[in-house]
Each structure stands twice: as structure tokens, then as C-alpha cells.
Motif scaffolding. Structure first.
Motif, mmCIF file in Angstrom:
data_model
loop_
_atom_site.group_PDB
_atom_site.id
_atom_site.type_symbol
_atom_site.label_atom_id
_atom_site.label_comp_id
_atom_site.label_asym_id
_atom_site.label_seq_id
_atom_site.Cartn_x
_atom_site.Cartn_y
_atom_site.Cartn_z
ATOM 1 N N MET B 234 0.845 -1.185 0.000
ATOM 2 C CA MET B 234 0.000 0.000 0.000
ATOM 3 C C MET B 234 0.885 1.242 0.000
ATOM 4 S SD MET B 234 -2.785 -1.389 2.718
ATOM 5 C CE MET B 234 -3.884 0.022 2.744
ATOM 6 N N ILE B 235 0.248 2.404 -0.147
ATOM 7 C CA ILE B 235 1.015 3.634 -0.268
ATOM 8 C C ILE B 235 1.842 3.887 1.006
ATOM 9 C CG2 ILE B 235 -0.471 5.519 0.579
ATOM 10 C CD1 ILE B 235 0.936 5.374 -2.936
ATOM 11 N N GLY B 236 1.300 3.469 2.157
ATOM 12 C CA GLY B 236 2.029 3.618 3.413
ATOM 13 C C GLY B 236 3.349 2.864 3.407
ATOM 14 N N ASN B 237 3.367 1.690 2.765
ATOM 15 C CA ASN B 237 4.605 0.928 2.678
ATOM 16 C C ASN B 237 5.662 1.679 1.889
ATOM 17 O OD1 ASN B 237 2.202 -1.240 2.599
ATOM 18 N ND2 ASN B 237 3.946 -2.039 3.723
ATOM 19 N N PHE B 238 5.228 2.310 0.801
ATOM 20 C CA PHE B 238 6.180 3.074 -0.002
ATOM 21 C C PHE B 238 6.742 4.247 0.797
ATOM 22 C CE2 PHE B 238 4.149 0.788 -3.431
ATOM 23 C CZ PHE B 238 5.210 0.534 -4.277
ATOM 24 N N ILE B 239 5.867 4.909 1.568
ATOM 25 C CA ILE B 239 6.324 6.061 2.352
ATOM 26 C C ILE B 239 7.355 5.612 3.372
ATOM 27 C CG2 ILE B 239 5.604 7.792 4.034
ATOM 28 C CD1 ILE B 239 2.932 7.954 2.555
ATOM 29 N N ILE B 240 7.024 4.559 4.112
ATOM 30 C CA ILE B 240 7.924 4.092 5.165
ATOM 31 C C ILE B 240 9.250 3.622 4.585
ATOM 32 C CG2 ILE B 240 8.236 2.086 6.672
ATOM 33 C CD1 ILE B 240 6.907 4.405 8.022
ATOM 34 N N ASP B 241 9.177 2.849 3.492
ATOM 35 C CA ASP B 241 10.415 2.309 2.931
ATOM 36 C C ASP B 241 11.300 3.398 2.348
ATOM 37 O OD1 ASP B 241 9.478 -0.046 3.740
ATOM 38 O OD2 ASP B 241 8.983 -0.855 1.761
ATOM 39 N N SER B 242 10.677 4.467 1.835
ATOM 40 C CA SER B 242 11.492 5.515 1.225
ATOM 41 C C SER B 242 12.356 6.215 2.268
ATOM 42 C CB SER B 242 10.600 6.533 0.517
ATOM 43 O OG SER B 242 9.906 7.279 1.482
ATOM 44 N N LEU B 243 11.953 6.151 3.529
ATOM 45 C CA LEU B 243 12.726 6.845 4.553
ATOM 46 C C LEU B 243 14.048 6.157 4.844
ATOM 47 C CD1 LEU B 243 9.945 7.816 7.094
ATOM 48 C CD2 LEU B 243 10.923 9.184 5.281
ATOM 49 N N ASP B 244 14.161 4.886 4.470
ATOM 50 C CA ASP B 244 15.402 4.161 4.749
ATOM 51 C C ASP B 244 16.509 4.509 3.776
ATOM 52 O OD1 ASP B 244 14.223 2.902 6.852
ATOM 53 O OD2 ASP B 244 13.548 1.178 5.673
ATOM 54 N N VAL B 245 16.153 5.006 2.597
ATOM 55 C CA VAL B 245 17.151 5.295 1.572
ATOM 56 C C VAL B 245 17.213 6.815 1.394
ATOM 57 C CG1 VAL B 245 17.886 4.765 -0.772
ATOM 58 C CG2 VAL B 245 16.369 3.187 0.447
ATOM 59 N N PRO B 246 18.352 7.451 1.710
ATOM 60 C CA PRO B 246 18.414 8.907 1.665
ATOM 61 C C PRO B 246 17.925 9.531 0.362
ATOM 62 C CG PRO B 246 20.384 8.045 2.662
ATOM 63 C CD PRO B 246 19.585 6.861 2.224
ATOM 64 N N ILE B 247 18.273 8.926 -0.807
ATOM 65 C CA ILE B 247 17.862 9.598 -2.042
ATOM 66 C C ILE B 247 16.357 9.509 -2.268
ATOM 67 C CG2 ILE B 247 19.983 9.600 -3.409
ATOM 68 C CD1 ILE B 247 18.946 6.981 -4.682
ATOM 69 N N PHE B 248 15.683 8.603 -1.569
ATOM 70 C CA PHE B 248 14.244 8.471 -1.777
ATOM 71 C C PHE B 248 13.410 9.263 -0.767
ATOM 72 C CE2 PHE B 248 14.921 4.088 -3.868
ATOM 73 C CZ PHE B 248 15.174 4.714 -5.075
ATOM 74 N N VAL B 249 14.087 9.859 0.241
ATOM 75 C CA VAL B 249 13.340 10.539 1.292
ATOM 76 C C VAL B 249 12.421 11.603 0.710
ATOM 77 C CG1 VAL B 249 13.553 12.100 3.262
ATOM 78 C CG2 VAL B 249 14.954 10.063 3.144
ATOM 79 N N SER B 250 12.933 12.353 -0.267
ATOM 80 C CA SER B 250 12.094 13.429 -0.804
ATOM 81 C C SER B 250 10.913 12.861 -1.582
ATOM 82 C CB SER B 250 12.917 14.368 -1.671
ATOM 83 O OG SER B 250 13.866 13.660 -2.399
ATOM 84 N N ARG B 251 11.100 11.681 -2.187
ATOM 85 C CA ARG B 251 9.947 11.042 -2.840
ATOM 86 C C ARG B 251 8.908 10.660 -1.810
ATOM 87 N NH1 ARG B 251 12.347 6.605 -6.993
ATOM 88 N NH2 ARG B 251 13.786 7.951 -8.095
ATOM 89 N N GLY B 252 9.384 10.134 -0.671
ATOM 90 C CA GLY B 252 8.460 9.775 0.406
ATOM 91 C C GLY B 252 7.672 10.977 0.872
#
Lengths: 301, 283
Positions: B234-252
Motif C-alpha cells: 500500500m502507499i504507506g509501505n512506499f512512504i515508510i520504505d522511502s525513509l530508509d534510503v536517503p535519495i528516496f526521502v524526498s519522494r516519500g
């Protein structure tokens, strides 16, 4: 499952419902009992399996206290991580109650008095934060504490601040409901008899609010005790792990009855707190002569 | 008030600054840009295009999240309404007991309730064994192998009490005299329900849908526990997982922004209609 099994029976009841209006309560009783069974039986089986003598959480092998205390390494009593998780949960819940209840009561009183400009919008912001998904608030705070507010950082302080933020609305709502049902008469009478506004607040309003303050403390304690999203997001390392995080971690990798045991212990703790609060609330509400009815009117539903 | 301002409104500004910020050229970590005039919209437009295009990385998850949440909320209503009706009007002398049993899950740990289902739904779990003993199933059914319907049922299980609470409060408030009057005037039970009871609980249905439905948009743990596969993310999974990878934080944070924009409509609608209803009740 019981719902599935009784499809035939409920279809017959449905026909009764149309032809014979007196059959209606019987049909609803089935729904009522099925609902309660459906919500509670799984939790009871989970509690039961905390007494299992083997590692399985789905095959019953016999009663033992192994996962509570007898196992030398993995029981709640002897596993340092689980013990630490219990302490961290209790610490955060207690801290959240001590901080959020006074703020919430003050805010509730202020909103009750403050009729001017800004009261509507601050009430709006508070209710807004109340129904916004916790994930959104948690991630926002995470980004806040990691970047611009680096002096807070992640860890217990951040966890506590986050919990206080989402706990305050509970206290405000409960206190405001009580204030609404009390009305301004008591305070006005006190001031007519010569009390200063501060005296009226301390000697009249706050004692009358006591049941609501107590109720909000209990609700906030139970709610922060098993909060997961906020606490997980603002944790720094293993030392910030709470019971909810421990259950989540174990459930994903290797469930063991020790996790059920720790969950059962927390369940008993919060049941006790709520039951105590309920008794106190009821007794003091009865003494002050106001029932619950008027307060329910003011709940935001 | 100041506290709320600092800890509630400021984080939203941080979200904006992260979303519209740039990436550090060396560490690839997000750099916050505070000045709105210098905001860079490339990440937001990247996220948005991945949401709206059928081959985007977030497109499927986004639709899936909405479908799951709408489905689960609807089932919550279908289950919750009759139960609230029973609780408010027909439980009789057992009302106190049923009320206590109904409220119990509120102070059970959500994780423990999900863990209970994990135990029950495993291959050797009671659900599979009972179904096999009865003869419905020949072999264990893999409930926990990423089934959408198991996830939706899990969400229903987790959030249905939040649906019942406002419905119960409203149904309990309904004057019995009105229902009796409707029956005396010749309305059938069904007609009484649809013409008298249902219209008066419309506000409570809205409250239940909001209180039970909105948190599901931020739920990622139920998916992780009951249906941990890529196909149910779900969208929540994408948000949470993006926080683990610095380059994806802004996507999260861009995803958070999109979610917020989506939810702000029902939230504001609900808050306005409750204040209006409260004012009408007071008047």
C-alpha cells in the motif's frame, strides 16, 4: 466462521424478519454475539498460547509458564530485550500522561472560555491533528527531528514529544465534553460569592473536572502504551524498542509465545488501568450528580 | 497552542521543504530549501507522474490502497451498523456486558490482535485445521501468502470498533418515541428503519467512515504482518520504505503531500459538518 456456518439459519431469520416483526431481536442477537466472538476469540487464543509449552503459536502442546518466567533465556523475565521493551513502553506511557494531561486540560479550559478570534481555528487545528493518519504526523516529525531540529534527534525524547502531540486532543475532547455538561453556573456562583477567577478555577472547576481528568489520563495511558507508528518512526536504536515494536518485529520474523506473553501482560496492565479509571469516574460522577449522558452529547461524532 | 503550532504546522513545512528541496551532490541526501521562491518542483512532478501514469511505480499501489481502504470501510459499515443497532436497542439487560466486551479491543494492543490472527491462520493454525476437519478444505489454505482479501479482512478487524463507536452513540440517542410513532402510523419495520432511523444517523455514518477509514491510508503494518508480498503493498509501505534510503526521502515526503492533499477534502468536510451538527443540536 460462525457467520458462514449460520448462513442458512440467518436466511430463515431474515424471512422471519419480514413476516414476523417479533423475530427481529433474535436475529440481532445472533449478530451481536457473533461480533463479540469474532473480535475477542482471536485475542483470547493469543493469550492462551502464551502458556504453550512449545515454541508454536498455533499448535497447543500443554500448559506451562515457560514463556513468562521458567525459560532461562527467552522468557519475558529473563530476556533483557523484552524486559527493556516493557520498561520503555511504561516509561513513554507514563511520561505522555504526565505531559499531555495538564496541557490538554489547560487547552480545554482555554477553548471553553476563549470565544474570540482564533478559538475556532485552534480548535480546528487540534481536531485536524486528531483525525489525520498517524503515519503522516509521524513521518513529518521524523523529518523535523532528523533535519532542522537536529538538537532533539531521534530517541526517547522524540518519541515522547510525538506521543504527547497526538495524545493532547484526547484530553481536550474529554475535558471539553465535561465542561459543556457542567455549564458555567458553578463558576459564576462561586464568583458571585466573592471568589476570584483563579480561586473559582482551583476550588470549583478543577475539582468538578476531576473525573474527566482521570478518564483522559487512563485513555491516554492505554493508547500510548501500545502506540506503534509514532514510536517506531522516532526510535533511534534497539534501546528505544517498545512492546508494540517487539511484537511487530517478532511477528514478522520468528513468532514465539514469549511475544504473546508480553502482549498478554500489557493487555492485563491496560485493562486494570481502564477498569480502575472507570470505577473512579463512575463514583465521582455519581457524587457530583451528573451522569454520562450529557457528556456523550458533546463528543465529536 | 504554541506547542501545537510548533509540533504540528512546522512539520508540514518541513515536508514541503524536503519535497521541493534538492539533493546533496555528494551524499545524495535531501537538502532542505526553506525559501518557497527557490523551491524545485522536479521531485513532486516525478512522483505525480508516477502516480498518474499506468506504468508508474506508484500507480498500482495508489489504486490498490484506495480500493482496499474503500472496501474495508464499506465492510466495516456493513458489519458495524447492525451491531451498533443491536447494542443500542436490543441488548436489553446485557447491554452493559456487551458494551464492555465491545470496548475491550480499544485497549488491546493492535499488534497483539494481528499476532493472534497470524497464529490462527498459519498452515497448522486452528482455522485451517477446523476447515480441514469439517471437510471444506483438502489441504491447508495459504492465508498468509499475500492474499488481498486477507489484508482487507485484517483491516476490517482492526478498525471496525472505530466504526461502531459513533454509530452506537447516535443510535442510542435516538428517541424511542419516534420509532413507536412511526410504527403506530402504519410503517413497517423496514420502512421505519429506512425513513426514520437511517436518516437520523447519517452524521454518525459519516463520522464512522472518517474515523475508521482515514487511518487505514496510513496503515502499512497490517500489510507487513498479514500479506507481506509486493502485490499487496500500500502507499504507506512506499512512504515508510522511502525513509530508509536517503535519495528516496524526498519522494516519500512528496507521497505524504499527495496523500494529505487527497485526505484534506474529507477531513475538512467532516470537521465542518460536525461543527454544524453540534451547533444545530445546541440550538
Amino acid at each position: 466462521m460462525s457467520v458462514k456456518a449460520s448462513t442458512g439459519a440467518s436466511r430463515r431469520r431474515l424471512r422471519d424478519l419480514i413476516t414476523n416483526p417479533w423475530a427481529r431481536p433474535r436475529f440481532l442477537w445472533v449478530i451481536g454475539i457473533a461480533y463479540v466472538a469474532w473480535t475477542l476469540v482471536p485475542v483470547l487464543t493469543a493469550a492462551l498460547f502464551s502458556f504453550n509449552s512449545t515454541r508454536s503459536i498455533s499448535l497447543w502442546a500443554g500448559f506451562s509458564m515457560r514463556w513468562y518466567m521458567s525459560d532461562p533465556n527467552e522468557s519475558v523475565l529473563h530476556d533483557p530485550d523484552l524486559r527493556h521493551a516493557v520498561l520503555q513502553s511504561l516509561k513513554l506511557a507514563t511520561g505522555a500522561v504526565l505531559l499531555s494531561v495538564p496541557i490538554g486540560v489547560g487547552f480545554g479550559l482555554a477553548l471553553d472560555k476563549w470565544r474570540g478570534r482564533g478559538s475556532g481555528s485552534s480548535n480546528f487545528v487540534m481536531l485536524f491533528s486528531f483525525i489525520t493518519p498517524e503515519l503522516i504526523i509521524a513521518v513529518s516529525l521524523f523529518l523535523l527531528f532528523v533535519n532542522p531540529f537536529r538538537f532533539v534527534g531521534l530517541g526517547t525524547t522524540a518519541q515522547l514529544l510525538g506521543l504527547v502531540l497526538i495524545a493532547i486532543p484526547y484530553a481536550v475532547i474529554i475535558v471539553r465534553a465535561r465542561l459543556l455538561s457542567l455549564g458555567p453556573e458553578y463558576e459564576e456562583a462561586a464568583m458571585d460569592l466573592g471568589a476570584s477567577p483563579v480561586q473559582a478555577l482551583w476550588r470549583i472547576t478543577l475539582p468538578l473536572l476531576a473525573p474527566a481528568i482521570f478518564a483522559s489520563a487512563a485513555v491516554i495511558f492505554a493508547f500510548t502504551l501500545d502506540d506503534f507508528v509514532m514510536v517506531k518512526q522516532l526510535a533511534k536504536d534497539g534501546s528505544n524498542e517498545t512492546v508494540a515494536m517487539a511484537i511487530y518485529g517478532a511477528a514478522r520474523t520468528a513468532p514465539s509465545p514469549a511475544v504473546n506473553a508480553i502482549g498478554t501482560l500489557m493487555l492485563l496492565t491496560s485493562t486494570l488501568v481502564i477498569a480502575l479509571a472507570f470505577v473512579v469516574f463512575r463514583r465521582s460522577a455519581r457524587r457530583s450528580g451528573t451522569g454520562l449522558g450529557a457528556e456523550r452529547e458533546a463528543l465529536p461524532v | 497552542m504554541l506547542y501545537l503550532l510548533v509540533l504540528f504546522l512546522l512539520p508540514f513545512y518541513v515536508i514541503l521543504s524536503v519535497t521541493f528541496g534538492t539533493l546533496d551532490p555528494i551524499f545524495q541526501s535531501p537538502v532542505l530549501v526553506w525559501n518557497p521562491l527557490r523551491w524545485d518542483t522536479s521531485i513532486l512532478s516525478f512522483t505525480l507522474s508516477n502516480l498518474t501514469h499506468t506504468d508508474g511505480i506508484y500507480y498500482a499501489a495508489f489504486l490498490r490502497t484506495i480500493a482496499y481502504v474503500v472496501g474495508a470501510t464499506f465492510v466495516c459499515l456493513v458489519i458495524g451498523y447492525p451491531f451498533a443497532y443491536f447494542l443500542a436497542r436490543h441488548a436489553g439487560r446485557a447491554k452493559g456486558l456487551f458494551l464492555a466486551l465491545f470496548l475491550a479491543p480499544f485497549w488491546f494492543s493492535y499488534m497483539l490482535r494481528m499476532l493472534a490472527w497470524i497464529g490462527l491462520l498459519q498452515d497448522q493454525g486452528y482455522v485451517n485445521r477446523v476447515l480441514q476437519d469439517v471437510g471444506i478444505l483438502g489441504a491447508p489454505y495459504p492465508f498468509l501468502s499475500g492474499k488481498s482479501w486477507v489484508l482487507v479482512t485484517g483491516l476490517v478487524y482492526g478498525y471496525v470498533p472505530y466504526m461502531v463507536l459513533p454509530l452506537y452513540a447516535a443510535l442510542d440517542r435516538l428517541p424511542v418515541a419516534q420509532l413507536e410513532a412511526a410504527r403506530d402510523l402504519g410503517a413497517s419495520p423496514a420502512r421505519t428503519f429506512f425513513r426514520v432511523t437511517l436518516p437520523q444517523t447519517r452524521q454518525a455514518i459519516l463520522a464512522g467512515v472518517i474515523i475508521a477509514g482515514l487511518p487505514m491510508f496510513g496503515d502499512y503494518y497490517t500489510q507487513q504482518l498479514l500479506a507481506n508480498t509486493v502485490g499487496t503493498r500500500m502507499i504507506g509501505n512506499f512512504i515508510i520504505d522511502s525513509l530508509d534510503v536517503p535519495i528516496f526521502v524526498s519522494r516519500g515526503s512528496a507521497l505524504i503531500l499527495v496523500l494529505m492533499a487527497l485526505l484534506i477534502v474529507p477531513i475538512v468536510y467532516y470537521l465542518r459538518s460536525t461543527t454544524r451538527a453540534a451547533r444545530e443540536r445546541a440550538a
